[in-house]
Design a protein around this motif. Sequence first.
Motif, short mmCIF file in Angstrom:
data_model
loop_
_atom_site.label_atom_id
_atom_site.label_comp_id
_atom_site.label_asym_id
_atom_site.label_seq_id
_atom_site.Cartn_x
_atom_site.Cartn_y
_atom_site.Cartn_z
N ASP A 12 1.02 3.78 -1.92
CA ASP A 12 0.34 5.05 -2.20
C ASP A 12 -0.49 5.55 -1.03
O ASP A 12 -0.91 6.71 -1.02
CB ASP A 12 -0.57 4.90 -3.42
CG ASP A 12 0.21 4.77 -4.72
OD1 ASP A 12 1.40 5.15 -4.73
OD2 ASP A 12 -0.36 4.28 -5.70
N VAL A 13 -0.76 4.69 -0.06
CA VAL A 13 -1.64 5.08 1.05
C VAL A 13 -0.84 5.67 2.21
O VAL A 13 -1.38 6.40 3.05
CB VAL A 13 -2.49 3.88 1.51
CG1 VAL A 13 -3.51 4.28 2.57
CG2 VAL A 13 -3.21 3.25 0.33
N TRP B 271 0.83 -1.20 0.00
CA TRP B 271 0.00 0.00 0.00
C TRP B 271 0.87 1.26 0.00
O TRP B 271 0.64 2.20 0.76
CB TRP B 271 -0.92 -0.02 1.21
CG TRP B 271 -1.98 -1.08 1.13
CD1 TRP B 271 -2.86 -1.29 0.11
CD2 TRP B 271 -2.26 -2.10 2.11
NE1 TRP B 271 -3.69 -2.35 0.38
CE2 TRP B 271 -3.35 -2.88 1.60
CE3 TRP B 271 -1.73 -2.43 3.36
CZ2 TRP B 271 -3.89 -3.96 2.29
CZ3 TRP B 271 -2.27 -3.50 4.05
CH2 TRP B 271 -3.34 -4.25 3.53
N GLU C 258 -9.35 -0.69 3.14
CA GLU C 258 -8.87 -2.07 3.11
C GLU C 258 -7.60 -2.30 3.95
O GLU C 258 -7.51 -3.32 4.64
CB GLU C 258 -8.65 -2.54 1.67
CG GLU C 258 -8.47 -4.04 1.53
CD GLU C 258 -9.67 -4.84 2.02
OE1 GLU C 258 -9.48 -6.03 2.36
OE2 GLU C 258 -10.79 -4.30 2.05
N PRO C 259 -6.60 -1.39 3.92
CA PRO C 259 -5.45 -1.62 4.79
C PRO C 259 -5.81 -1.74 6.26
O PRO C 259 -5.22 -2.55 6.99
CB PRO C 259 -4.57 -0.38 4.53
CG PRO C 259 -4.96 0.07 3.16
CD PRO C 259 -6.42 -0.20 3.07
N ARG D 126 -6.39 9.09 1.60
CA ARG D 126 -5.98 7.95 0.77
C ARG D 126 -6.49 6.64 1.36
O ARG D 126 -6.78 5.69 0.62
CB ARG D 126 -4.45 7.92 0.64
CG ARG D 126 -3.90 9.07 -0.19
CD ARG D 126 -2.40 8.91 -0.43
NE ARG D 126 -1.86 10.01 -1.18
CZ ARG D 126 -1.86 10.11 -2.51
NH1 ARG D 126 -2.40 9.14 -3.23
NH2 ARG D 126 -1.34 11.15 -3.12
N GLU E 283 -9.92 6.40 0.13
CA GLU E 283 -9.90 6.08 -1.29
C GLU E 283 -9.60 4.60 -1.52
O GLU E 283 -10.05 4.01 -2.50
CB GLU E 283 -8.85 6.94 -1.99
CG GLU E 283 -8.88 6.87 -3.51
CD GLU E 283 -7.89 7.82 -4.15
OE1 GLU E 283 -8.27 8.58 -5.04
OE2 GLU E 283 -6.71 7.79 -3.74
N ALA E 284 -8.86 3.99 -0.59
CA ALA E 284 -8.54 2.56 -0.68
C ALA E 284 -9.61 1.69 -0.04
O ALA E 284 -9.37 0.52 0.28
CB ALA E 284 -7.19 2.29 -0.01
N ASP E 285 -10.80 2.25 0.17
CA ASP E 285 -11.94 1.51 0.74
C ASP E 285 -11.66 1.01 2.16
O ASP E 285 -12.27 0.03 2.61
CB ASP E 285 -12.32 0.32 -0.15
CG ASP E 285 -13.22 0.71 -1.30
OD1 ASP E 285 -13.74 1.85 -1.27
OD2 ASP E 285 -13.42 -0.10 -2.21
#
Length: 617
Positions: A332-333, A330, A370-371, A363, A366-368
């Motif tokens: 970008d996050v 991840w 998920e992380p 971010r 934006e990644a739902d």
Amino acid sequence: MSAPNVDQWGIQQDWVDADDQPQRSSEETVARLREVIGEPPADLEERAPVVTRPGRSTGLRSTVSCEDGSTRELDDVVPDDFPLGYHRLADGRRLIVSPGRCHVPEEQAWGWTVQLYAARSRRSWGIGDLRDLRTLREWTESLGGGFLLVNPLHAVAPTVPQETSPYLPATRRFRNPVYLAVEDVPGVEDADLERHDAELATLRSAGLVERDGAWTLKRAVLRSVFDRTAEDPEFTSWRAEAGQAVEGWATWCALAEEHGPDRLAWPEAVRRQDAGGVPAYLRDHADDIAFHVWLQWLLDRQLRAATGSTTVLQDLPIGVSGSGADAWAWDDVLAAGVTVGAPPDLLNSVGQDWGSPPLVPWRLREADYEPFVESIRGTIAGAGGLRIDHVMGLFRLWWIPGGAGPQEGAYVRYPADDLLDIVALESHRAGAVVVGEDLGTVEPGVREALAERGILSYKVLWFEDEPAAAWPAGALAAVTTHDLPTVAGLWTGSDAEDQLASTDMAEDDVRSGREDLLERLRRDRLPADAPVEDAVVEAYRQLGRAPSLLLSVALEDAVAEERRPNVPGTTARDNWRLPLGVPLEDLPDHPGVARLLAAMRGTLPEDDPARGRSVGG
């Protein structure tokens, strides 16, 4: 929960410190953080996940594709019978429906706080392992205990030197194979372990936990077993069900063994999980990748066997290494050139820098989410409990620009309501109790938000002005933590000397801090010349009066260990490497254990000197 003076980047420039004094972060810090955070896309709100609960208005009308394959219609208000879980709206947005409240135990229980690496048995390979955890669990059950609280078991890079801090892992989704009990691995009976007797003797007699030696030997034996044995059908099935996440983790491990643990120094073609050279690497290193997946299967099996039906609260660190596997997945996050920590507070008067890069809030959305979802789920899995380290980080995190000191940071805010409801959903699914470590600088409203969702707070004797009998039921109650003095270290003064020798804290701060803690220990007239063992009994006699749902007992206190596992803010000490002073096999017969538990239960013998003192509040 709203906060004043938050700009469009989520930065809270004005804040109140642990002494209730107003503070303001510098313009320079704010400018640097704005540059790192960047501006979210204009259409983020149209794409970001919707986190809600049954009975709530969403303002949405859509067909919903539920995660179980069914289809439901949403007409603004979420129906009471709407399935909980992770779904998709017709426009592709994620819809997360949470119960809004975590699983909460019905009855009070006590349990040991365990640094698993330190809880060495005579048979373990110089470091506590998952068979030792099973031994501790069975012993705890025999004593009437109801849970164990363990240090983070998350994985680090499979290289040496091994990262010693459990709070700076490479991933928050997968576990560290250094905790495998090698003798319990299928196929190990043909490994001729006797030829390693000399190496094992060295590891077992070491004065510190030697992770490097333990991992080097374990890895060699485990790889030989893996290479020699046929693939187990159970492993094949588990691997298929585990999906792409574990494949990504295993690929990162294979790359780390080839190129070193810092993914930022790897060839550009594999520096990110989505880099162009990764598919070819997967094809060319299939056996190496399968080996690291196999290790995670073994860990899953052994952890489930170790915990049985007893709740084991696993610890979720606040972040991960910026060079590790989660950062690789991840990239970008995460924020570049920034780490997280804490401003000066009761734990450390000069502040702390924990070395982890933070997730950029927009971010993450934006990644739902998920992380975050995968980290919570991976940590709870197979154990039935979760401790969230520095739970205030779900509300705001102290960001420190690269090259700056811990005092030169600023708070950045997070979507706390969404994150807390995700925790509640994962807790509900796993039937897992959740504890939020809320020590340090805690802003108004945090503890109320935790209580609303059934997340237990922390009550620590060293910090509480109120006697234990006045503490809330919705809490985990403890005398100390891994970052604070043991009773013996406090009582003898050796912990203060340890702090002075290993940190930059001012002597006056250390000495006055010790006196504050001693006042709490002496609140029931503990004589100043009492032996250490009586001081331990007194601390847990006080703890036993707490109505809190969970009563946490430090194994270090049971054996009157003077050294705490970790002194925050220093690397010039053997943090996270100190073994428990008593082998695991000897704990049941240790006199301090029985006396401590009797003190906590209020069943000290008539002739015990502690029974004669005032029972205080």
